[in-house]
Design a protein around this motif. Structure first.
Motif, PDB file in Angstrom:
ATOM      1  N   TYR A  21       0.814  -1.209   0.000  1.00 64.83           N
ATOM      2  CA  TYR A  21       0.000   0.000   0.000  1.00 64.83           C
ATOM      3  C   TYR A  21       0.855   1.271   0.000  1.00 64.83           C
ATOM      4  CZ  TYR A  21      -3.841  -3.122   1.118  1.00 64.83           C
ATOM      5  OH  TYR A  21      -4.763  -4.138   1.076  1.00 64.83           O
ATOM      6  N   PHE A  22       0.466   2.213  -0.845  1.00 64.62           N
ATOM      7  CA  PHE A  22       1.129   3.521  -0.908  1.00 64.62           C
ATOM      8  C   PHE A  22       1.040   4.227   0.438  1.00 64.62           C
ATOM      9  CE2 PHE A  22       1.281   8.070  -1.942  1.00 64.62           C
ATOM     10  CZ  PHE A  22       2.359   8.126  -2.810  1.00 64.62           C
ATOM     11  N   THR A  23      -0.102   4.076   1.105  1.00 66.71           N
ATOM     12  CA  THR A  23      -0.290   4.705   2.417  1.00 66.71           C
ATOM     13  C   THR A  23       0.769   4.243   3.413  1.00 66.71           C
ATOM     14  OG1 THR A  23      -2.675   4.889   2.093  1.00 66.71           O
ATOM     15  CG2 THR A  23      -1.880   4.936   4.369  1.00 66.71           C
ATOM     16  N   ILE A  24       1.027   2.951   3.453  1.00 68.00           N
ATOM     17  CA  ILE A  24       1.965   2.391   4.423  1.00 68.00           C
ATOM     18  C   ILE A  24       3.389   2.825   4.107  1.00 68.00           C
ATOM     19  CG2 ILE A  24       2.897   0.277   5.418  1.00 68.00           C
ATOM     20  CD1 ILE A  24      -0.011   0.900   6.189  1.00 68.00           C
ATOM     21  N   ILE A  25       3.791   2.716   2.849  1.00 71.17           N
ATOM     22  CA  ILE A  25       5.155   3.076   2.471  1.00 71.17           C
ATOM     23  C   ILE A  25       5.405   4.557   2.742  1.00 71.17           C
ATOM     24  CG2 ILE A  25       6.820   3.202   0.578  1.00 71.17           C
ATOM     25  CD1 ILE A  25       5.288   0.863  -0.733  1.00 71.17           C
ATOM     26  N   THR A  26       4.438   5.397   2.383  1.00 66.02           N
ATOM     27  CA  THR A  26       4.584   6.835   2.618  1.00 66.02           C
ATOM     28  C   THR A  26       4.566   7.139   4.109  1.00 66.02           C
ATOM     29  OG1 THR A  26       3.403   7.196   0.535  1.00 66.02           O
ATOM     30  CG2 THR A  26       3.711   9.108   1.974  1.00 66.02           C
ATOM     31  N   GLY A  27       3.715   6.438   4.858  1.00 66.39           N
ATOM     32  CA  GLY A  27       3.679   6.615   6.308  1.00 66.39           C
ATOM     33  C   GLY A  27       5.004   6.265   6.962  1.00 66.39           C
ATOM     34  N   ILE A  28       5.664   5.235   6.454  1.00 64.25           N
ATOM     35  CA  ILE A  28       6.989   4.866   6.973  1.00 64.25           C
ATOM     36  C   ILE A  28       7.989   5.989   6.716  1.00 64.25           C
ATOM     37  CG2 ILE A  28       8.945   3.293   6.638  1.00 64.25           C
ATOM     38  CD1 ILE A  28       6.870   1.068   6.131  1.00 64.25           C
ATOM     39  N   MET A  29       7.940   6.579   5.528  1.00 63.00           N
ATOM     40  CA  MET A  29       8.825   7.702   5.210  1.00 63.00           C
ATOM     41  C   MET A  29       8.603   8.864   6.175  1.00 63.00           C
ATOM     42  SD  MET A  29       8.653   7.929   1.070  1.00 63.00           S
ATOM     43  CE  MET A  29       9.136   6.576  -0.011  1.00 63.00           C
ATOM     44  N   VAL A  30       7.325   9.186   6.419  1.00 61.50           N
ATOM     45  CA  VAL A  30       6.998  10.284   7.329  1.00 61.50           C
ATOM     46  C   VAL A  30       7.475   9.962   8.739  1.00 61.50           C
ATOM     47  CG1 VAL A  30       5.109  11.560   8.417  1.00 61.50           C
ATOM     48  CG2 VAL A  30       5.047  11.105   5.964  1.00 61.50           C
ATOM     49  N   ALA A  31       7.158   8.754   9.214  1.00 59.83           N
ATOM     50  CA  ALA A  31       7.544   8.358  10.571  1.00 59.83           C
ATOM     51  C   ALA A  31       9.056   8.396  10.748  1.00 59.83           C
ATOM     52  CB  ALA A  31       7.009   6.964  10.885  1.00 59.83           C
ATOM     53  N   ALA A  32       9.796   7.867   9.766  1.00 58.70           N
ATOM     54  CA  ALA A  32      11.256   7.836   9.853  1.00 58.70           C
ATOM     55  C   ALA A  32      11.838   9.250   9.831  1.00 58.70           C
ATOM     56  CB  ALA A  32      11.834   7.010   8.707  1.00 58.70           C
ATOM     57  N   THR A  33      11.324  10.094   8.950  1.00 63.19           N
ATOM     58  CA  THR A  33      11.842  11.463   8.829  1.00 63.19           C
ATOM     59  C   THR A  33      11.597  12.264  10.099  1.00 63.19           C
ATOM     60  OG1 THR A  33      11.493  11.457   6.429  1.00 63.19           O
ATOM     61  CG2 THR A  33      11.699  13.609   7.508  1.00 63.19           C
ATOM     62  N   PHE A  34      10.383  12.211  10.614  1.00 59.63           N
ATOM     63  CA  PHE A  34      10.059  13.018  11.793  1.00 59.63           C
ATOM     64  C   PHE A  34      10.658  12.438  13.074  1.00 59.63           C
ATOM     65  CE2 PHE A  34       7.264  15.006   8.817  1.00 59.63           C
ATOM     66  CZ  PHE A  34       7.141  16.310   9.290  1.00 59.63           C
ATOM     67  N   THR A  35      10.849  11.128  13.110  1.00 58.56           N
ATOM     68  CA  THR A  35      11.567  10.540  14.251  1.00 58.56           C
ATOM     69  C   THR A  35      13.016  11.005  14.241  1.00 58.56           C
ATOM     70  OG1 THR A  35      10.135   8.587  14.303  1.00 58.56           O
ATOM     71  CG2 THR A  35      12.297   8.392  15.348  1.00 58.56           C
ATOM     72  N   TRP A  36      13.631  11.006  13.062  1.00 62.36           N
ATOM     73  CA  TRP A  36      15.024  11.468  12.954  1.00 62.36           C
ATOM     74  C   TRP A  36      15.132  12.933  13.351  1.00 62.36           C
ATOM     75  CZ3 TRP A  36      17.209  15.330   9.947  1.00 62.36           C
ATOM     76  CH2 TRP A  36      18.608  15.399   9.980  1.00 62.36           C
ATOM     77  N   MET A  37      14.203  13.759  12.887  1.00 61.70           N
ATOM     78  CA  MET A  37      14.261  15.181  13.235  1.00 61.70           C
ATOM     79  C   MET A  37      14.066  15.380  14.734  1.00 61.70           C
ATOM     80  SD  MET A  37      12.566  17.382  10.108  1.00 61.70           S
ATOM     81  CE  MET A  37      10.910  16.711  10.219  1.00 61.70           C
ATOM     82  N   THR A  38      13.180  14.594  15.330  1.00 60.78           N
ATOM     83  CA  THR A  38      12.950  14.706  16.774  1.00 60.78           C
ATOM     84  C   THR A  38      14.204  14.340  17.558  1.00 60.78           C
ATOM     85  OG1 THR A  38      10.605  14.165  16.499  1.00 60.78           O
ATOM     86  CG2 THR A  38      11.550  13.878  18.701  1.00 60.78           C
ATOM     87  N   LEU A  39      14.855  13.255  17.180  1.00 55.41           N
ATOM     88  CA  LEU A  39      16.018  12.773  17.919  1.00 55.41           C
ATOM     89  C   LEU A  39      17.258  13.626  17.671  1.00 55.41           C
ATOM     90  CD1 LEU A  39      15.570   8.922  17.428  1.00 55.41           C
ATOM     91  CD2 LEU A  39      14.982  10.289  19.436  1.00 55.41           C
ATOM     92  N   SER A  40      17.404  14.109  16.443  1.00 59.10           N
ATOM     93  CA  SER A  40      18.612  14.862  16.091  1.00 59.10           C
ATOM     94  C   SER A  40      18.478  16.354  16.379  1.00 59.10           C
ATOM     95  CB  SER A  40      18.946  14.672  14.612  1.00 59.10           C
ATOM     96  OG  SER A  40      17.967  15.286  13.782  1.00 59.10           O
ATOM     97  N   GLY A  41      17.241  16.842  16.410  1.00 55.80           N
ATOM     98  CA  GLY A  41      17.043  18.279  16.579  1.00 55.80           C
ATOM     99  C   GLY A  41      17.361  19.078  15.331  1.00 55.80           C
ATOM    100  N   ARG A  42      17.466  18.400  14.201  1.00 57.49           N
ATOM    101  CA  ARG A  42      17.783  19.062  12.938  1.00 57.49           C
ATOM    102  C   ARG A  42      16.644  18.864  11.946  1.00 57.49           C
ATOM    103  NH1 ARG A  42      23.221  16.463  11.018  1.00 57.49           N
ATOM    104  NH2 ARG A  42      22.888  17.961   9.328  1.00 57.49           N
ATOM    105  N   ARG A  43      16.407  19.872  11.120  1.00 57.06           N
ATOM    106  CA  ARG A  43      15.383  19.747  10.095  1.00 57.06           C
ATOM    107  C   ARG A  43      15.927  18.957   8.905  1.00 57.06           C
ATOM    108  NH1 ARG A  43      13.390  25.976   9.862  1.00 57.06           N
ATOM    109  NH2 ARG A  43      15.643  26.214   9.832  1.00 57.06           N
ATOM    110  N   ALA A  44      15.052  18.165   8.306  1.00 60.76           N
ATOM    111  CA  ALA A  44      15.439  17.420   7.111  1.00 60.76           C
ATOM    112  C   ALA A  44      15.604  18.380   5.936  1.00 60.76           C
ATOM    113  CB  ALA A  44      14.388  16.359   6.793  1.00 60.76           C
ATOM    114  N   GLU A  45      16.237  17.904   4.894  1.00 57.58           N
ATOM    115  CA  GLU A  45      16.488  18.706   3.702  1.00 57.58           C
ATOM    116  C   GLU A  45      15.163  19.237   3.158  1.00 57.58           C
ATOM    117  OE1 GLU A  45      17.448  20.165  -0.081  1.00 57.58           O
ATOM    118  OE2 GLU A  45      16.105  18.452   0.188  1.00 57.58           O
TER     119      GLU A  45
END
Length: 199
Positions: free
Chosen positions: A44-68
């Motif tokens: 499902y496109f929903t799941i794959i895209t949701g994983i991208m969102v979850a991974a990106t925002f988790t990384w930003m939360t932990l690193s304190g840096r904004r993604a590109e």
């Protein structure tokens, strides 16, 4: 990021991750395996895209840096398309309990929160208009993946790629229409980013 931006990113990450976990729980039957359930959901496109969102925002939360900026805008575009397509073409209302919260977590809350975070906290730059074409790469690759996977196992995730229901010519029309919609939505994202960059 500012403390407010980091907290906002954490909220998006939590909602996105909780929605993905809910999708896994709902898809896990007594005769299923964890790997099999994950593989089934990854059609499902929903799941794959949701994983991208979850991974990106988790990384930003932990690193304190904004993604590109181009990536942040891209995943915002893709998750918003998830919401529009779902509520416009696919939604089945009347669900309750975990199914209700998971459904809206994936298709409503995550897209809205992602878009709000992007509008308020993302670094906006004057993107070139051609970027809207580059953002088409992911949905185009997904459509090819969904068609190819469906041809092998006979399971198509959405009616507009279901070769068991419609002829190839009709599927092609659907896919072209979706790509045009993605492109126009991408132009809209770029227009908003350009305005925000000037502000």
């Amino acid at each position: 990021m500012t403390p407010a931006a980091r907290i906002g990113a954490a909220v998006v990450a939590v909602i996105a991750c909780a929605s993905l976990i809910g999708q896994f729980i709902l898809g896990y039957g007594p005769e299923d395996t964890a790997v099999g359930t994950i593989w089934a959901r990854l059609r499902y496109f929903t799941i794959i895209t949701g994983i991208m969102v979850a991974a990106t925002f988790t990384w930003m939360t932990l690193s304190g840096r904004r993604a590109e900026p181009r990536w942040t805008a891209g995943i915002t575009l893709w998750i918003l398309i998830v919401m529009v397509v779902y509520h416009g073409l696919l939604a089945t209302y009347g669900k309750s309990g975990l199914a209700f919260w998971t459904d809206h977590g994936s298709h409503t809350f995550t897209p809205i929160l992602t878009a709000l975070w992007w509008l308020v906290f993302a670094r906006h730059i004057a993107f070139p208009w051609r970027l809207a074409i580059l953002w088409l790469a992911y949905p185009a690759i997904y459509l090819a993946y969904a068609l190819l996977r469906g041809a092998f196992d006979g399971v198509y995730p959405y009616f507009f790629v279901d070769l068991s229901r419609f002829p190839a010519s009709q599927i092609l029309v659907y896919c072209i229409g979706l790509c045009i919609a993605f492109w126009l939505a991408g132009l809209g994202m770029i227009a908003v980013a350009r305005v925000r960059a000037r502000v």
